[in-house]
Design a protein around this motif. Structure first.
Motif, short mmCIF file in Angstrom:
data_model
loop_
_atom_site.label_atom_id
_atom_site.label_comp_id
_atom_site.label_asym_id
_atom_site.label_seq_id
_atom_site.Cartn_x
_atom_site.Cartn_y
_atom_site.Cartn_z
N ALA A 25 21.73 -6.00 12.21
CA ALA A 25 20.79 -5.26 13.04
C ALA A 25 19.46 -6.00 13.11
CB ALA A 25 20.58 -3.85 12.48
N ASN A 26 18.69 -5.68 14.14
CA ASN A 26 17.31 -6.16 14.25
C ASN A 26 16.40 -5.09 13.65
OD1 ASN A 26 17.97 -8.57 15.70
ND2 ASN A 26 18.34 -7.31 17.51
N VAL A 27 15.91 -5.36 12.46
CA VAL A 27 15.22 -4.34 11.67
C VAL A 27 13.71 -4.45 11.85
CG1 VAL A 27 14.71 -3.57 9.33
CG2 VAL A 27 17.05 -4.17 9.96
N VAL A 28 13.08 -3.31 12.10
CA VAL A 28 11.62 -3.19 12.06
C VAL A 28 11.29 -2.17 10.99
CG1 VAL A 28 9.52 -2.67 13.35
CG2 VAL A 28 11.47 -3.73 14.52
N LEU A 29 10.56 -2.59 9.97
CA LEU A 29 10.26 -1.75 8.81
C LEU A 29 8.81 -1.29 8.86
CD1 LEU A 29 11.19 -0.58 6.05
CD2 LEU A 29 10.50 -2.76 5.02
N PHE A 30 8.61 0.01 8.97
CA PHE A 30 7.28 0.61 9.00
C PHE A 30 6.92 1.15 7.62
CE2 PHE A 30 8.86 0.96 13.32
CZ PHE A 30 7.76 0.71 14.12
N GLU A 31 5.68 0.96 7.21
CA GLU A 31 5.18 1.53 5.96
C GLU A 31 3.72 1.94 6.15
OE1 GLU A 31 4.05 3.04 2.65
OE2 GLU A 31 6.17 2.56 2.93
N ALA A 32 3.44 3.22 5.89
CA ALA A 32 2.08 3.72 6.10
C ALA A 32 1.08 3.04 5.17
CB ALA A 32 2.05 5.23 5.92
N GLY A 33 1.47 2.77 3.93
CA GLY A 33 0.57 2.12 2.99
C GLY A 33 0.57 0.61 3.15
N LYS A 34 -0.38 -0.01 2.51
CA LYS A 34 -0.45 -1.48 2.56
C LYS A 34 0.42 -2.13 1.49
CE LYS A 34 -5.12 -1.57 4.53
NZ LYS A 34 -6.53 -2.03 4.37
N ILE A 35 0.94 -1.32 0.57
CA ILE A 35 1.78 -1.83 -0.51
C ILE A 35 3.13 -1.12 -0.45
CG2 ILE A 35 2.03 -2.08 -3.02
CD1 ILE A 35 -1.01 -2.02 -3.24
N ALA A 36 4.20 -1.89 -0.41
CA ALA A 36 5.54 -1.32 -0.37
C ALA A 36 5.97 -0.86 -1.77
CB ALA A 36 6.53 -2.34 0.18
N GLY A 37 7.04 -0.11 -1.81
CA GLY A 37 7.59 0.33 -3.09
C GLY A 37 7.63 1.83 -3.28
N GLY A 38 6.95 2.58 -2.39
CA GLY A 38 6.97 4.04 -2.50
C GLY A 38 6.37 4.51 -3.81
N ARG A 39 7.12 5.31 -4.56
CA ARG A 39 6.61 5.85 -5.83
C ARG A 39 6.93 4.93 -7.01
NH1 ARG A 39 9.51 11.28 -4.91
NH2 ARG A 39 10.56 9.93 -3.42
N ALA A 40 7.25 3.68 -6.70
CA ALA A 40 7.45 2.68 -7.76
C ALA A 40 6.78 1.39 -7.29
CB ALA A 40 8.93 2.46 -8.03
N ARG A 41 5.46 1.36 -7.42
CA ARG A 41 4.69 0.24 -6.89
C ARG A 41 3.45 0.01 -7.74
NH1 ARG A 41 2.88 4.76 -4.52
NH2 ARG A 41 0.67 4.90 -3.98
N ARG A 42 2.81 -1.11 -7.50
CA ARG A 42 1.53 -1.43 -8.13
C ARG A 42 0.40 -0.81 -7.29
NH1 ARG A 42 2.00 -6.68 -7.84
NH2 ARG A 42 0.96 -6.83 -5.84
N VAL A 43 -0.61 -0.28 -7.98
CA VAL A 43 -1.76 0.29 -7.27
C VAL A 43 -3.05 -0.29 -7.86
CG1 VAL A 43 -0.61 2.43 -6.66
CG2 VAL A 43 -1.83 2.29 -8.81
#
Length: 431
Positions: A25-43
Motif C-alpha cells: 500500500a501507499n501509506v500516509v501516517l498522520f500523528e498529532a504530536g511531534k514525537i511518535a510512539g503514543g503512550r510509549a515515547r520519550r517526552v
C-alpha cells in the motif's frame, strides 16, 4: 493496484499497521504530536528527556519483538532480559529459573520468600487448574471474587494477586476481568516456551526502542510521515473514497486512543460502546539523586506503600542517579500534590534502601487515561468500522489482552491484514 491508505496515529498500533501495509500500500501516517510512539515515547520535560511511563515487555511478546527486528532493533541489545523475578522488598519474592513451564514456576514457588507452604500449594494448585481448563474461566467475573472463591488467602491476594493485577491490567482487582488476567497468565507463566515469562526491561528510552527506528524504516519504504499534523475530520461518504481533511484516500485506518477514535469514526454503534468505558491512570515519578542508588533489583516492588514498583534507570539505561517509581490505577496518590507524593515515595525509599543519596530533582508524569479499565465482560469493537473503507487499530481492540504494547502491535497487524483482504476482494470483483 496499491491502495492509498491514511493511518491516523503513530503509536505502536499505527506503526505496526504501517509496517505491515508498506509492501502492498501507499501509506500516509498522520500523528498529532511531534514525537511518535503514543503512550510509549520519550517526552521533553524541564530540560530532561524522560519516558512518559515505565513500560516493560516479556518474552511472550513475539510480534513486538519481530517488528523490532524488522526495523533494525536488536532486542538482545535494546532490552535487558532476565528470568521472571517478582521481588517485593517488603513482601513476596519469587525468582524463577530459566526452565520450561510449569517447572520454572514450581521451582520458583519452592524457593519463594514471603509465602508459607500452604499459600505456595494453593497458588500452584490454582495455576494448575487454570492450565487444565486451558485458561478459560467460563462466564467472566471480577478477579478478586474468583480468586477468593478458589481458596486464595488474604496473604496471597495482598502480596501476589493484587500487585500482579494492577501491574498487568491497571484495574482494581474488585472490578478487573478474571478472563483477561487468565489470558495474561496463559501467555506468560503458562506458556510452553521457556523464555515466554522472561522480563524484558528497556535499556534505552522508549522512542529509541521502537518508534524512531520504525519511522526511519517506513521512510525508507516510501511511506509519507506527517508528524505534528492533527486530523480534524473524515468525510466517509465523499465519492468515490473518503476524504481526510479534504484529501482523498482509498482506505482510512484510525489508530488513536478510543476517545479520539470515536470522534473521527462517525460510527454510532462504536460511540455508544465507548461511552460506557472507564479509564485508569498511571503515574510515573522520576527521582534524581546526587549519587548512585542501589536497588535490590533493577525492578523492585513495594507491597506496603504508595510507590508500587521502583526501576533503577541507571542500571538499565545509564541515567545517573535516576529512579522511576510507577503507580498503577487510581488510588490515594491521586489526592496528593506533587510535593506531597514525592515526600511519601522518598520516605519509602529511605526506609528500605540503605545509604540513599540526597534527592537532587524530581518529575511527575501522570497519564490520566493511560489505559481502558479492563472491567468484567467489557465489550470491545472489531477492526472493521461500520462504514466502507474504515478500520480501527489499538490496544483497546485486542480482545485477548488488556492494554499492553503487544496488544497494540497485534491489533495493528490484524487490522492491516483485514484491510488488505477486503481491498483485494473489492479489486478482484471489479476486474
Amino acid at each position: 493496484m496499491k491502495p492509498r491508505v491514511a493511518i491516523i496515529g503513530a503509536g505502536w498500533a499505527g506503526l505496526a499497521a504501517a509496517i505491515t501495509l508498506s509492501p502492498a500500500a501507499n501509506v500516509v501516517l498522520f500523528e498529532a504530536g511531534k514525537i511518535a510512539g503514543g503512550r510509549a515515547r520519550r517526552v521533553p520535560l524541564d530540560g530532561m528527556a524522560l519516558d512518559n511511563g515505565q513500560h516493560i515487555l516479556i518474552g511472550a511478546y513475539r510480534e513486538s519483538l519481530r517488528l523490532m527486528r524488522q526495523v533494525g532493533v536488536d532486542p538482545a541489545q535494546a532490552l535487558a532480559s532476565q528470568p521472571l523475578r517478582w521481588h517485593q522488598i517488603d513482601g513476596v519474592q519469587l525468582h524463577c529459573p530459566d526452565w520450561p513451564a510449569p517447572w520454572h514456576l514450581l521451582a520458583g514457588l519452592c524457593r519463594a520468600r514471603g509465602l508459607g507452604w500452604r499459600d505456595k500449594l494453593a497458588l500452584a494448585r490454582l495455576l494448575t487448574q487454570l492450565r487444565v481448563r486451558r485458561w478459560q474461566i467460563g462466564q467472566d467475573v471480577a478477579a478478586l471474587d474468583w480468586l477468593r472463591q478458589r481458596g486464595q488467602s488474604p496473604a496471597l491476594l495482598d502480596g501476589f494477586w493484587t500487585p500482579l493485577i494492577l501491574a498487568t491490567l491497571n484495574t482494581p482487582p474488585a472490578q478487573a476481568s478474571m478472563q483477561l488476567l487468565a489470558n495474561v497468565l496463559r501467555d506468560s507463566l503458562g506458556a510452553a516456551q521457556a523464555n515466554a515469562s522472561r522480563l524484558l526491561l528497556p535499556r534505552t528510552d522508549l522512542s529509541a526502542l521502537f518508534a524512531e527506528p520504525a519511522l526511519q524504516w517506513l521512510a525508507g519504504a516510501g511511506a509519507q510521515l506527517r508528524l505534528g499534523q492533527r486530523v480534524r475530520h473524515i468525510d466517509w461518504h465523499a465519492p468515490p473514497r473518503p476524504l481526510v481533511d479534504g484529501e482523498a484516500f482509498d482506505v482510512v485506518l484510525i489508530a488513536t486512543a478510543p476517545y479520539h477514535a470515536a470522534a473521527l469514526a462517525a460510527d454510532e454503534i462504536l460511540s455508544a460502546m465507548l461511552k460506557a468505558w472507564q479509564y485508569q491512570p498511571i503515574t510515573t515519578l522520576y527521582l534524581r539523586f546526587e549519587g548512585r542508588v542501589r536497588l535490590p533489583q533493577a525492578m523492585t516492588g513495594l507491597q506496603h506503600g504508595i510507590g508500587q514498583w521502583w526501576f533503577d534507570r541507571e542500571a538499565l539505561t545509564g541515567e545517573a542517579g535516576l529512579v522511576a517509581v510507577v503507580i498503577s490505577a487510581a488510588g490515594e496518590h491521586d489526592t496528593l500534590s506533587r510535593a506531597a507524593l514525592t515526600a511519601r515515595v522518598l520516605a519509602e525509599l529511605q526506609q528500605h534502601v540503605p545509604d540513599l543519596p540526597p534527592l537532587k530533582a524530581s518529575w511527575q508524569i501522570t497519564e490520566q487515561r493511560a489505559t481502558f479499565a479492563a472491567n468484567v465482560g467489557l465489550a470491545r469493537p472489531a477492526p472493521r468500522l461500520g462504514v466502507k473503507s474504515g478500520y480501527l487499530a489499538g490496544d483497546w481492540l485486542c480482545t485477548d489482552y488488556p492494554a499492553t504494547l503487544e496488544g497494540a502491535v497485534r491489533s495493528g497487524i490484524a487490522s492491516a491484514h483485514a484491510l488488505m483482504q477486503d481491498w483485494k476482494k473489492e479489486h478482484d470483483a471489479n476486474v
